[in-house]
Structures are given as C-alpha cells and as structure tokens.
Scaffold this motif. Structure first.
Motif, PDB file in Angstrom:
ATOM      1  N   GLY A  12       0.818  -1.215   0.000  1.00  0.00           N
ATOM      2  CA  GLY A  12       0.000   0.000   0.000  1.00  0.00           C
ATOM      3  C   GLY A  12       0.845   1.256   0.000  1.00  0.00           C
ATOM      4  N   LEU A  13       1.949   1.229   0.740  1.00  0.00           N
ATOM      5  CA  LEU A  13       2.826   2.401   0.830  1.00  0.00           C
ATOM      6  C   LEU A  13       3.675   2.589  -0.416  1.00  0.00           C
ATOM      7  CD1 LEU A  13       3.970   2.205   4.565  1.00  0.00           C
ATOM      8  CD2 LEU A  13       2.084   3.507   3.574  1.00  0.00           C
ATOM      9  N   SER A  14       3.592   1.639  -1.358  1.00  0.00           N
ATOM     10  CA  SER A  14       4.270   1.803  -2.647  1.00  0.00           C
ATOM     11  C   SER A  14       3.567   2.849  -3.501  1.00  0.00           C
ATOM     12  CB  SER A  14       4.292   0.470  -3.409  1.00  0.00           C
ATOM     13  OG  SER A  14       4.957  -0.516  -2.660  1.00  0.00           O
ATOM     14  N   GLY A  15       2.345   3.181  -3.124  1.00  0.00           N
ATOM     15  CA  GLY A  15       1.613   4.202  -3.863  1.00  0.00           C
ATOM     16  C   GLY A  15       0.952   3.675  -5.113  1.00  0.00           C
ATOM     17  N   ILE A  16       0.675   4.577  -6.036  1.00  0.00           N
ATOM     18  CA  ILE A  16      -0.005   4.237  -7.286  1.00  0.00           C
ATOM     19  C   ILE A  16       1.030   3.744  -8.285  1.00  0.00           C
ATOM     20  CG2 ILE A  16      -1.485   5.105  -9.139  1.00  0.00           C
ATOM     21  CD1 ILE A  16      -2.290   7.394  -7.239  1.00  0.00           C
ATOM     22  N   PRO A  17       0.908   2.529  -8.786  1.00  0.00           N
ATOM     23  CA  PRO A  17       1.906   2.036  -9.742  1.00  0.00           C
ATOM     24  C   PRO A  17       1.847   2.797 -11.062  1.00  0.00           C
ATOM     25  CG  PRO A  17       0.090   0.491  -9.548  1.00  0.00           C
ATOM     26  CD  PRO A  17      -0.128   1.522  -8.495  1.00  0.00           C
ATOM     27  N   ALA A  18       3.004   3.077 -11.628  1.00  0.00           N
ATOM     28  CA  ALA A  18       3.062   3.770 -12.915  1.00  0.00           C
ATOM     29  C   ALA A  18       2.468   2.910 -14.024  1.00  0.00           C
ATOM     30  CB  ALA A  18       4.509   4.138 -13.249  1.00  0.00           C
ATOM     31  N   ILE A  19       2.716   1.614 -13.930  1.00  0.00           N
ATOM     32  CA  ILE A  19       2.171   0.651 -14.901  1.00  0.00           C
ATOM     33  C   ILE A  19       1.682  -0.558 -14.124  1.00  0.00           C
ATOM     34  CG2 ILE A  19       2.647  -0.828 -16.906  1.00  0.00           C
ATOM     35  CD1 ILE A  19       5.044   0.987 -17.517  1.00  0.00           C
ATOM     36  N   ARG A  20       0.509  -1.038 -14.449  1.00  0.00           N
ATOM     37  CA  ARG A  20       0.076  -2.280 -13.828  1.00  0.00           C
ATOM     38  C   ARG A  20      -0.835  -3.064 -14.761  1.00  0.00           C
ATOM     39  NH1 ARG A  20      -4.612  -3.554 -11.165  1.00  0.00           N
ATOM     40  NH2 ARG A  20      -6.208  -1.973 -10.826  1.00  0.00           N
ATOM     41  N   LYS A  21      -0.694  -4.367 -14.658  1.00  0.00           N
ATOM     42  CA  LYS A  21      -1.512  -5.264 -15.465  1.00  0.00           C
ATOM     43  C   LYS A  21      -2.808  -5.557 -14.724  1.00  0.00           C
ATOM     44  CE  LYS A  21      -1.218  -9.841 -17.634  1.00  0.00           C
ATOM     45  NZ  LYS A  21      -0.319 -11.017 -17.795  1.00  0.00           N
ATOM     46  N   ILE A  22      -3.921  -5.464 -15.419  1.00  0.00           N
ATOM     47  CA  ILE A  22      -5.205  -5.780 -14.812  1.00  0.00           C
ATOM     48  C   ILE A  22      -5.341  -7.290 -14.693  1.00  0.00           C
ATOM     49  CG2 ILE A  22      -7.712  -5.645 -15.101  1.00  0.00           C
ATOM     50  CD1 ILE A  22      -7.200  -3.030 -16.666  1.00  0.00           C
ATOM     51  N   CYS A  23      -5.738  -7.751 -13.523  1.00  0.00           N
ATOM     52  CA  CYS A  23      -5.863  -9.189 -13.274  1.00  0.00           C
ATOM     53  C   CYS A  23      -7.306  -9.639 -13.432  1.00  0.00           C
ATOM     54  CB  CYS A  23      -5.385  -9.521 -11.871  1.00  0.00           C
ATOM     55  SG  CYS A  23      -3.634  -9.278 -11.647  1.00  0.00           S
ATOM     56  N   GLU A  24      -7.473 -10.863 -13.865  1.00  0.00           N
ATOM     57  CA  GLU A  24      -8.811 -11.438 -13.951  1.00  0.00           C
ATOM     58  C   GLU A  24      -9.422 -11.475 -12.561  1.00  0.00           C
ATOM     59  OE1 GLU A  24      -8.440 -15.202 -15.864  1.00  0.00           O
ATOM     60  OE2 GLU A  24      -8.307 -14.347 -17.868  1.00  0.00           O
ATOM     61  N   GLY A  25     -10.701 -11.115 -12.482  1.00  0.00           N
ATOM     62  CA  GLY A  25     -11.389 -11.094 -11.198  1.00  0.00           C
ATOM     63  C   GLY A  25     -11.468  -9.711 -10.590  1.00  0.00           C
ATOM     64  N   GLU A  26     -10.620  -8.785 -11.039  1.00  0.00           N
ATOM     65  CA  GLU A  26     -10.673  -7.430 -10.506  1.00  0.00           C
ATOM     66  C   GLU A  26     -11.970  -6.747 -10.902  1.00  0.00           C
ATOM     67  OE1 GLU A  26      -7.103  -4.748  -9.932  1.00  0.00           O
ATOM     68  OE2 GLU A  26      -6.462  -5.942 -11.641  1.00  0.00           O
ATOM     69  N   PHE A  27     -12.534  -6.009  -9.963  1.00  0.00           N
ATOM     70  CA  PHE A  27     -13.758  -5.246 -10.194  1.00  0.00           C
ATOM     71  C   PHE A  27     -14.890  -6.139 -10.718  1.00  0.00           C
ATOM     72  CE2 PHE A  27     -10.149  -2.359 -10.872  1.00  0.00           C
ATOM     73  CZ  PHE A  27     -10.390  -1.451  -9.863  1.00  0.00           C
ATOM     74  N   GLY A  28     -14.842  -7.427 -10.380  1.00  0.00           N
ATOM     75  CA  GLY A  28     -15.910  -8.340 -10.776  1.00  0.00           C
ATOM     76  C   GLY A  28     -15.839  -8.795 -12.217  1.00  0.00           C
ATOM     77  N   ILE A  72       1.041 -16.943   3.446  1.00  0.00           N
ATOM     78  CA  ILE A  72      -0.295 -17.155   4.027  1.00  0.00           C
ATOM     79  C   ILE A  72      -1.325 -16.310   3.295  1.00  0.00           C
ATOM     80  CG2 ILE A  72      -1.711 -16.859   6.102  1.00  0.00           C
ATOM     81  CD1 ILE A  72       0.831 -17.441   7.753  1.00  0.00           C
ATOM     82  N   ARG A  73      -0.981 -15.050   3.024  1.00  0.00           N
ATOM     83  CA  ARG A  73      -1.901 -14.175   2.285  1.00  0.00           C
ATOM     84  C   ARG A  73      -2.214 -14.764   0.907  1.00  0.00           C
ATOM     85  NH1 ARG A  73      -3.731  -8.974   1.980  1.00  0.00           N
ATOM     86  NH2 ARG A  73      -2.632  -8.358   3.880  1.00  0.00           N
ATOM     87  N   ALA A  74      -1.196 -15.248   0.213  1.00  0.00           N
ATOM     88  CA  ALA A  74      -1.406 -15.830  -1.119  1.00  0.00           C
ATOM     89  C   ALA A  74      -2.357 -17.010  -1.043  1.00  0.00           C
ATOM     90  CB  ALA A  74      -0.058 -16.263  -1.707  1.00  0.00           C
ATOM     91  N   ALA A  75      -2.209 -17.844  -0.009  1.00  0.00           N
ATOM     92  CA  ALA A  75      -3.094 -18.998   0.147  1.00  0.00           C
ATOM     93  C   ALA A  75      -4.525 -18.554   0.415  1.00  0.00           C
ATOM     94  CB  ALA A  75      -2.598 -19.889   1.283  1.00  0.00           C
ATOM     95  N   MET A  76      -4.688 -17.542   1.252  1.00  0.00           N
ATOM     96  CA  MET A  76      -6.037 -17.056   1.575  1.00  0.00           C
ATOM     97  C   MET A  76      -6.711 -16.426   0.357  1.00  0.00           C
ATOM     98  SD  MET A  76      -6.464 -18.033   4.627  1.00  0.00           S
ATOM     99  CE  MET A  76      -5.427 -19.407   4.082  1.00  0.00           C
ATOM    100  N   GLN A  77      -5.919 -15.806  -0.516  1.00  0.00           N
ATOM    101  CA  GLN A  77      -6.488 -15.206  -1.719  1.00  0.00           C
ATOM    102  C   GLN A  77      -7.059 -16.260  -2.660  1.00  0.00           C
ATOM    103  OE1 GLN A  77      -3.115 -12.866  -3.022  1.00  0.00           O
ATOM    104  NE2 GLN A  77      -3.962 -10.985  -2.141  1.00  0.00           N
ATOM    105  N   MET A  78      -6.597 -17.506  -2.505  1.00  0.00           N
ATOM    106  CA  MET A  78      -7.082 -18.588  -3.356  1.00  0.00           C
ATOM    107  C   MET A  78      -8.436 -19.125  -2.910  1.00  0.00           C
ATOM    108  SD  MET A  78      -3.582 -20.774  -3.843  1.00  0.00           S
ATOM    109  CE  MET A  78      -2.070 -20.023  -4.454  1.00  0.00           C
ATOM    110  N   ILE A  79      -8.822 -18.836  -1.664  1.00  0.00           N
ATOM    111  CA  ILE A  79     -10.048 -19.439  -1.159  1.00  0.00           C
ATOM    112  C   ILE A  79     -11.101 -18.411  -0.726  1.00  0.00           C
ATOM    113  CG2 ILE A  79      -9.219 -19.670   1.224  1.00  0.00           C
ATOM    114  CD1 ILE A  79     -10.675 -22.412   1.277  1.00  0.00           C
ATOM    115  N   PHE A  80     -10.659 -17.229  -0.291  1.00  0.00           N
ATOM    116  CA  PHE A  80     -11.629 -16.223   0.149  1.00  0.00           C
ATOM    117  C   PHE A  80     -12.288 -15.546  -1.047  1.00  0.00           C
ATOM    118  CE2 PHE A  80      -9.806 -16.743   4.264  1.00  0.00           C
ATOM    119  CZ  PHE A  80     -10.720 -16.224   5.170  1.00  0.00           C
ATOM    120  N   GLU A  81     -13.583 -15.356  -0.973  1.00  0.00           N
ATOM    121  CA  GLU A  81     -14.309 -14.654  -2.029  1.00  0.00           C
ATOM    122  C   GLU A  81     -14.105 -13.148  -1.902  1.00  0.00           C
ATOM    123  OE1 GLU A  81     -18.357 -15.895  -1.796  1.00  0.00           O
ATOM    124  OE2 GLU A  81     -17.958 -17.894  -2.632  1.00  0.00           O
ATOM    125  N   SER A  82     -14.119 -12.651  -0.666  1.00  0.00           N
ATOM    126  CA  SER A  82     -13.914 -11.226  -0.422  1.00  0.00           C
ATOM    127  C   SER A  82     -12.474 -10.988   0.004  1.00  0.00           C
ATOM    128  CB  SER A  82     -14.860 -10.714   0.671  1.00  0.00           C
ATOM    129  OG  SER A  82     -14.545  -9.375   1.009  1.00  0.00           O
TER     130      SER A  82
END
Length: 396
Positions: free
Chosen positions: A166-182, A304-314
């Motif tokens: 979060g403290l990295s700020g706004i990325p200059a370039i970023r790839k949109i990932c599947e699942g983002e924003f629904g 641990i965060r990566a594992a939780m991202q695989m199973i949590f819907e929110s």
C-alpha cells in the motif's frame, strides 16, 4: 499462480529546468507505450487528463497510436457534470478521436451498496474503462494520476494501516488481473499506464497557464468533505509548515523505496508459495506448515496471504490481523474462527483450509405472508431478498 505486475518508473534524469513539462513527459513516454498501441484515455475534463490527452495525441503519428477518449459521468454535480462530458466530447471531436461515454447515478448506487461514495465512484469508473477496452480490443488504459495524487494516496493508506504494498503508492504501470472489479475473464492483457505520475500538479497548472489551454474545474475538489481533500488541503500544508517543508518529496521517495522492497518480497514469497501452497480442489487449499514455519516472517506472512487469496471470495476480509492470527495458529499458540464458513484442520504436516457449504434444506415451497420493505429469507442453502418497488410504466 497468476501474478499482477506493478511497475514504478523512476524519475527521468533530465532536470526539470532543462525542459518544459510537455517535453519531459514525451521523453519518458517510451517507458509506457509502444508503437501500434491501442490506448483508451480516461478524460474527466480536468487539467491532468486534458493534458494527458493533449500529449498522447501529439505523439499519435510518431507511435502509430489508435486513441480512444473515455469519459464517465457520475452525475454528482448536476449541470456541471453534463458540461464536463460535453467539454470532453468536444475535445475528442477536435482531435478526430472516438468518444465513449458512460454514466451512472453514483450517489444512488453508493446508497444501495452502502459503500463510500469515493470508493463506489472509482469502481464504476474502472469497470467502465476495462469493459470499454475489452469491447474495442484496447491494450492500454491511460490515466492521469500525478505526483500529488500518489503522495496523497500513500498518506491515506498509511493512516488506514497499509503495509509495504500500500505504501508503494499508485503504480506507474500495472496489469489488470482477472477477477478485478468483478470482471471474471479478459480476452487479452490490458495494462493501466500513468505517464504523468512523476509530475507535480503545480507544474501541470503552470503549463496550462503558459500555453493558455482550457480545462474544466471540479469544485468538489476544494471541499474538505472527502478524506483525500482533507489530506490535500489540511494535513499536507500543516506538516509542510510545522514540521518539514520537503515533506511531499520525502513521501514520494518513500513510495519508490517501498515499491522496490515490496517487489522483491513479493517475488520471493511467490516462489515459496508455488512450492508449498496447493489447490487441492475448488474450495480447498492446503499449506505445508513444516516448510512454512522455517520461512522468514516477511515471506511467511505473504505466503499465508497468497493462500487465503485462493479461497476467500472477499479479498477485503484478508486483513493483517487475520493473517497474523493464522500465523499464530500455525505456531500452535491459538485457534481462530475464519469468516465465510471456512474451516481448517492439520493433516500430515499440511494445514487444510476448506469452504464448508451449509446443508441444503429440502423445500418444495415457501410462503411469504407479507413483504415489509426489504426482507431476506434463508432456505435451500441460499439467501433470497424480496423488496417492494414502485411499478413504473415500461418497467420490467
């Protein structure tokens, strides 16, 4: 594991006094665009996005770009919002570019979702940009965030308790990932680019004044109602005056440093996650706790965060407190209850996280005597909401 790419572009080595803003941004564009790109330019009508469109249109032939102008009307400022849309439409017409407009009664949507107005507006805007890019086969979405926006974002996230990412700020370039924003699937890679991210707002306004260019003014940017405006108009000036006149530049440097360190830690944690985290089936993820315990905490918590991202819907439920509590469970110090009906158990050195679906009831019919506004009924393992709405002509 699909990885979202976040890239921070370092400052150009050209000193600001050597070239004007247009030339500086143009010289740095090679970091953001390639010849033949199809770019959707998000334009609100304000100085930042108006300048971004002006610059990209100026290099259109040189880079053989196909440009599209996109504007989203949130209908938050009445006639002023309509005038913004008309201004952007005219800009696009003057440049001979395609104009795509989206709109929504964002305040009503925010009230329905019971979400913050800024957050809902941002989500609506990004969904519109991404869906438009998909429809037109566009590979890049250009947004006009500047250096001040980045600094305010870092401060806001610090206040909210963000970590290195979060403290990295706004990325200059970023790839949109599947699942983002629904948005569940993307036919091809789409990147968000921010060519103005290293320019201060004051430089942008000075350039407009010098060139006599026109832009729209959003009066709500000067109202100290939203958190970002309070940071911009109250907090930052106070710190600059009372503590450190170079505060903004220091925060900008912090974001660069956090971005570098976060990128390294993320790469290392993903390497480990690929080794010890396993998706056994839909709704079930396991971690090799024997190996996990040996990892440095900086990497272990990210795995641990990566594992939780695989199973949590929110993903919003995957907080630092949750990750720390799971880490304590792995260390044998406590037990916890997980949200979203997710249970865990340990078998043969593996910690298994599994979504436990509620047993479905055998129901052939449900009778509702009276609906009193908005009512939620639970049956068959599902929640059904009923509400009374006004029957209007031509409504479905």
């Amino acid at each position: 594991m699909r990885r979202c790419i976040h890239i921070s572009i370092q400052k150009s080595k050209i000193k600001k006094e050597d070239k004007n803003l247009f030339e500086r941004v143009k010289d740095n564009l090679g970091n953001f665009i390639k010849k033949g790109d199809k770019i959707l330019v998000g334009v609100s009508g304000g100085p930042d996005s108006t300048l971004l469109l002006y610059i990209l249109n100026g290099v259109k032939k040189e880079y053989n770009l196909k440009l599209y102008v996109a504007h989203f009307n949130h209908k938050l400022r009445g006639k002023a919002s309509e005038k913004d849309a008309a201004f952007v439409a005219k800009l696009a017409d003057n440049y001979g570019l395609d104009f795509i407009k989206g709109e929504s009664d964002t305040r009503d949507v925010a009230e329905t979702k019971r979400g913050g107005l800024e957050k809902v507006a941002r989500e609506e805007r990004y969904v519109f940009f991404i869906k438009t890019a998909i429809s037109f086969g566009i590979n890049k979405i250009a947004l006009a965030h500047n250096k001040d926006d980045n600094i305010e974002t870092v401060i806001h996230r610090f206040i909210k308790g963000s970590g290195a990412q979060g403290l990295s700020g706004i990325p200059a370039i970023r790839k949109i990932c599947e699942g983002e924003f629904g948005i569940k699937s993307l036919p091809s890679d789409i990147y968000i680019i921010r060519p103005l991210i290293n320019e201060y707002k004051s430089s942008i306004l000075d350039y407009f004044k010098k060139e006599g260019m026109k832009y729209r003014i959003d009066a709500s940017n000067y109202e100290n109602v939203y958190d970002r405006n309070k940071i911009r108009h109250i907090l930052v000036p106070l710190i600059e005056k009372k503590f450190n006149s170079n505060f903004k530049e220091n925060i900008s440097n912090l974001a660069v440093l956090m971005g570098i360190e976060n990128d390294y830690l993320q790469r290392e944690s993903e390497k480990e996650a690929r080794k010890i985290v396993k998706i056994e089936e839909e709704g079930r993820v396991s971690i090799n706790v024997k190996v996990l315990k040996r990892l440095h905490p900086a990497i272990r918590l990210r795995v641990i965060r990566a594992a939780m991202q695989m199973i949590f819907e929110s993903k919003r439920k995957i907080t630092f407190v949750l990750i720390r509590n799971i880490d304590n469970v792995i260390s044998g110090r406590k037990s916890i209850n997980l949200p979203e009906d997710i249970k865990y158990r340990v078998e043969n050195d593996r910690m298994i996280f599994e979504r436990i679906e509620e047993a479905k009831e055998e129901i052939s019919r449900i009778t509702i005597e009276k609906i009193t506004g908005v009512d939620v009924y639970k049956f068959g393992g599902k929640k059904i909401k009923f509400s009374v709405v006004k029957n209007e002509e031509n409504s479905i």
